[in-house]
Enzyme design. Structure first.
Site, PDB file in Angstrom:
ATOM      1  CG  ASP A   8      -0.436   0.239   2.518  1.00  0.00           C
ATOM      2  OD1 ASP A   8       0.796   0.431   2.620  1.00  0.00           O
ATOM      3  OD2 ASP A   8      -1.205   0.262   3.494  1.00  0.00           O
ATOM      4  CB  CYS A  65       0.495  -2.631   4.471  1.00  0.00           C
ATOM      5  SG  CYS A  65       0.124  -3.665   5.893  1.00  0.00           S
ATOM      6  CB  THR A  67       1.453  -3.273  10.766  1.00  0.00           C
ATOM      7  OG1 THR A  67       0.259  -3.655  10.058  1.00  0.00           O
ATOM      8  CG2 THR A  67       1.193  -1.998  11.551  1.00  0.00           C
ATOM      9  CG  HIS A  98       8.778 -25.268  11.331  1.00  0.00           C
ATOM     10  ND1 HIS A  98       8.953 -25.148  12.692  1.00  0.00           N
ATOM     11  CD2 HIS A  98       9.933 -25.840  10.864  1.00  0.00           C
ATOM     12  CE1 HIS A  98      10.134 -25.628  13.040  1.00  0.00           C
ATOM     13  NE2 HIS A  98      10.757 -26.033  11.939  1.00  0.00           N
ATOM     14  CG  HIS A 136       7.267 -29.245  10.042  1.00  0.00           C
ATOM     15  ND1 HIS A 136       6.913 -28.670  11.243  1.00  0.00           N
ATOM     16  CD2 HIS A 136       8.609 -29.462  10.115  1.00  0.00           C
ATOM     17  CE1 HIS A 136       7.971 -28.549  12.005  1.00  0.00           C
ATOM     18  NE2 HIS A 136       9.025 -29.023  11.349  1.00  0.00           N
TER      19      HIS A 136
END
Ligand code: RB5
Length: 151
Positions: A8, A65, A67, A98, A136
Protein backbone atom coordinates in the site's frame (compact mmCIF):
# COMPACT_ATOMS: atom_id res chain seq x y z
CA UNK A 1 12.47 -17.38 -8.55
CA UNK A 2 9.39 -15.50 -9.78
CA UNK A 3 8.20 -13.20 -7.01
CA UNK A 4 4.92 -11.24 -6.90
CA UNK A 5 5.20 -8.05 -4.86
CA UNK A 6 2.48 -5.72 -3.64
CA UNK A 7 2.09 -2.95 -1.12
CA UNK A 8 0.00 0.00 0.00
CA UNK A 9 0.96 3.70 0.11
CA UNK A 10 2.95 3.21 3.35
CA UNK A 11 5.48 0.97 1.62
CA UNK A 12 6.15 2.43 -1.84
CA UNK A 13 9.65 3.60 -0.95
CA UNK A 14 10.60 0.28 0.63
CA UNK A 15 9.15 -1.71 -2.28
CA UNK A 16 11.09 0.45 -4.75
CA UNK A 17 14.30 -0.35 -2.90
CA UNK A 18 13.54 -4.07 -2.61
CA UNK A 19 12.73 -4.74 -6.28
CA UNK A 20 16.28 -4.01 -7.54
CA UNK A 21 17.68 -5.85 -4.52
CA UNK A 22 15.76 -8.99 -5.52
CA UNK A 23 16.58 -8.57 -9.21
CA UNK A 24 20.28 -8.28 -8.45
CA UNK A 25 19.99 -11.66 -6.75
CA UNK A 26 18.60 -13.14 -9.97
CA UNK A 27 14.88 -13.14 -9.17
CA UNK A 28 12.15 -11.98 -11.51
CA UNK A 29 9.80 -9.56 -9.75
CA UNK A 30 6.21 -8.89 -10.83
CA UNK A 31 5.06 -5.60 -9.33
CA UNK A 32 1.35 -5.39 -8.51
CA UNK A 33 1.56 -1.86 -7.07
CA UNK A 34 0.64 0.49 -5.66
CA UNK A 35 3.28 2.80 -7.03
CA UNK A 36 1.65 5.91 -5.62
CA UNK A 37 2.00 7.37 -2.15
CA UNK A 38 -1.62 8.52 -2.25
CA UNK A 39 -3.72 6.76 0.35
CA UNK A 40 -5.13 3.46 -0.93
CA UNK A 41 -6.73 0.29 0.43
CA UNK A 42 -4.31 -2.53 1.24
CA UNK A 43 -6.82 -5.41 0.67
CA UNK A 44 -6.73 -4.65 -3.06
CA UNK A 45 -2.98 -5.34 -3.27
CA UNK A 46 -3.13 -8.28 -0.88
CA UNK A 47 -5.67 -9.89 -3.19
CA UNK A 48 -3.66 -9.22 -6.38
CA UNK A 49 -0.51 -10.87 -5.01
CA UNK A 50 -2.48 -13.73 -3.41
CA UNK A 51 -4.14 -14.52 -6.76
CA UNK A 52 -0.81 -14.41 -8.61
CA UNK A 53 0.58 -16.97 -6.14
CA UNK A 54 -2.57 -19.11 -6.12
CA UNK A 55 -2.67 -19.18 -9.92
CA UNK A 56 1.09 -19.97 -10.05
CA UNK A 57 1.94 -16.82 -11.97
CA UNK A 58 4.60 -16.44 -9.24
CA UNK A 59 6.45 -18.91 -7.00
CA UNK A 60 5.81 -16.81 -3.92
CA UNK A 61 4.70 -13.35 -2.83
CA UNK A 62 5.95 -10.37 -0.85
CA UNK A 63 3.43 -8.00 0.75
CA UNK A 64 4.25 -4.77 2.56
CA UNK A 65 1.97 -2.26 4.27
CA UNK A 66 2.49 -0.10 7.37
CA UNK A 67 2.57 -3.09 9.73
CA UNK A 68 2.33 -6.01 7.30
CA UNK A 69 -0.80 -7.12 9.13
CA UNK A 70 -3.71 -5.70 7.13
CA UNK A 71 -2.34 -6.73 3.77
CA UNK A 72 -1.57 -10.28 4.99
CA UNK A 73 -5.01 -10.66 6.57
CA UNK A 74 -6.52 -9.82 3.18
CA UNK A 75 -4.23 -12.24 1.31
CA UNK A 76 -5.06 -15.04 3.76
CA UNK A 77 -8.72 -14.87 2.69
CA UNK A 78 -7.73 -16.37 -0.67
CA UNK A 79 -7.86 -20.20 -0.42
CA UNK A 80 -4.44 -21.85 -0.55
CA UNK A 81 -2.64 -18.74 0.66
CA UNK A 82 -0.49 -18.81 3.78
CA UNK A 83 0.78 -15.27 4.27
CA UNK A 84 3.00 -14.75 7.32
CA UNK A 85 4.04 -11.44 8.88
CA UNK A 86 7.66 -11.32 10.05
CA UNK A 87 9.75 -8.68 11.77
CA UNK A 88 13.03 -10.58 11.79
CA UNK A 89 14.84 -13.27 9.75
CA UNK A 90 14.45 -16.24 12.13
CA UNK A 91 10.67 -16.14 11.86
CA UNK A 92 11.01 -15.63 8.10
CA UNK A 93 13.07 -18.83 7.83
CA UNK A 94 10.70 -20.82 10.02
CA UNK A 95 7.47 -19.74 8.33
CA UNK A 96 8.85 -21.33 5.17
CA UNK A 97 10.41 -24.39 6.85
CA UNK A 98 7.51 -25.25 9.15
CA UNK A 99 4.40 -23.50 7.79
CA UNK A 100 5.13 -23.52 4.05
CA UNK A 101 4.16 -19.84 3.90
CA UNK A 102 3.75 -18.87 0.26
CA UNK A 103 3.69 -15.14 1.00
CA UNK A 104 6.00 -13.22 3.31
CA UNK A 105 4.74 -9.92 4.73
CA UNK A 106 6.29 -7.16 6.79
CA UNK A 107 5.67 -3.60 7.85
CA UNK A 108 7.48 -0.66 6.31
CA UNK A 109 6.72 1.27 9.52
CA UNK A 110 8.05 -1.59 11.66
CA UNK A 111 11.26 -2.84 10.05
CA UNK A 112 14.04 -0.90 8.37
CA UNK A 113 15.26 -1.59 4.86
CA UNK A 114 18.26 -3.70 5.93
CA UNK A 115 16.07 -5.90 8.14
CA UNK A 116 13.59 -6.23 5.27
CA UNK A 117 16.42 -7.49 3.04
CA UNK A 118 17.50 -9.97 5.73
CA UNK A 119 13.90 -11.17 6.07
CA UNK A 120 13.69 -11.74 2.32
CA UNK A 121 17.06 -13.53 2.21
CA UNK A 122 16.03 -15.84 5.05
CA UNK A 123 12.64 -16.62 3.54
CA UNK A 124 13.83 -17.10 -0.05
CA UNK A 125 16.74 -19.36 0.90
CA UNK A 126 14.60 -21.68 3.04
CA UNK A 127 12.73 -24.82 2.03
CA UNK A 128 9.58 -26.35 3.45
CA UNK A 129 10.63 -29.28 5.65
CA UNK A 130 7.43 -31.30 5.12
CA UNK A 131 9.33 -34.21 3.57
CA UNK A 132 11.92 -34.44 6.36
CA UNK A 133 9.37 -33.87 9.11
CA UNK A 134 5.94 -35.24 8.22
CA UNK A 135 4.48 -33.48 11.26
CA UNK A 136 4.97 -30.14 9.48
CA UNK A 137 3.12 -31.43 6.43
CA UNK A 138 0.33 -32.82 8.60
CA UNK A 139 -0.16 -29.44 10.30
CA UNK A 140 -0.16 -27.49 7.05
CA UNK A 141 -2.70 -30.01 5.68
CA UNK A 142 -4.81 -29.36 8.79
CA UNK A 143 -4.83 -25.64 7.95
CA UNK A 144 -6.06 -26.52 4.46
CA UNK A 145 -8.80 -28.65 6.01
CA UNK A 146 -9.89 -25.75 8.21
CA UNK A 147 -10.13 -23.59 5.11
CA UNK A 148 -12.46 -26.14 3.48
CA UNK A 149 -14.50 -26.62 6.67
CA UNK A 150 -15.39 -22.95 7.04
CA UNK A 151 -15.75 -21.94 3.40
C1 RB5 B 1 -2.29 2.53 6.41
O1 RB5 B 1 -2.29 3.73 7.07
C2 RB5 B 1 -2.09 1.38 7.38
O2 RB5 B 1 -3.23 1.17 8.12
C3 RB5 B 1 -1.69 0.13 6.63
O3 RB5 B 1 -0.51 0.38 5.91
C4 RB5 B 1 -1.40 -1.10 7.45
O4 RB5 B 1 -0.51 -0.83 8.49
C5 RB5 B 1 -2.55 -1.88 7.90
O5 RB5 B 1 -2.44 -2.98 8.45
Amino acid sequence: MKIAIGNDHAAVEMKNALIPYLETKGHTVINFGTDSEESCDYPEYGEKVALAVKEKQADCGVLICGTGVGISLAANKVPGIRAAVCSEPTTARLVKAHNDANIIAFGARIVGLETAKDILDAYLSSEFEGDKNPRHKKRVDMITELEKKYN
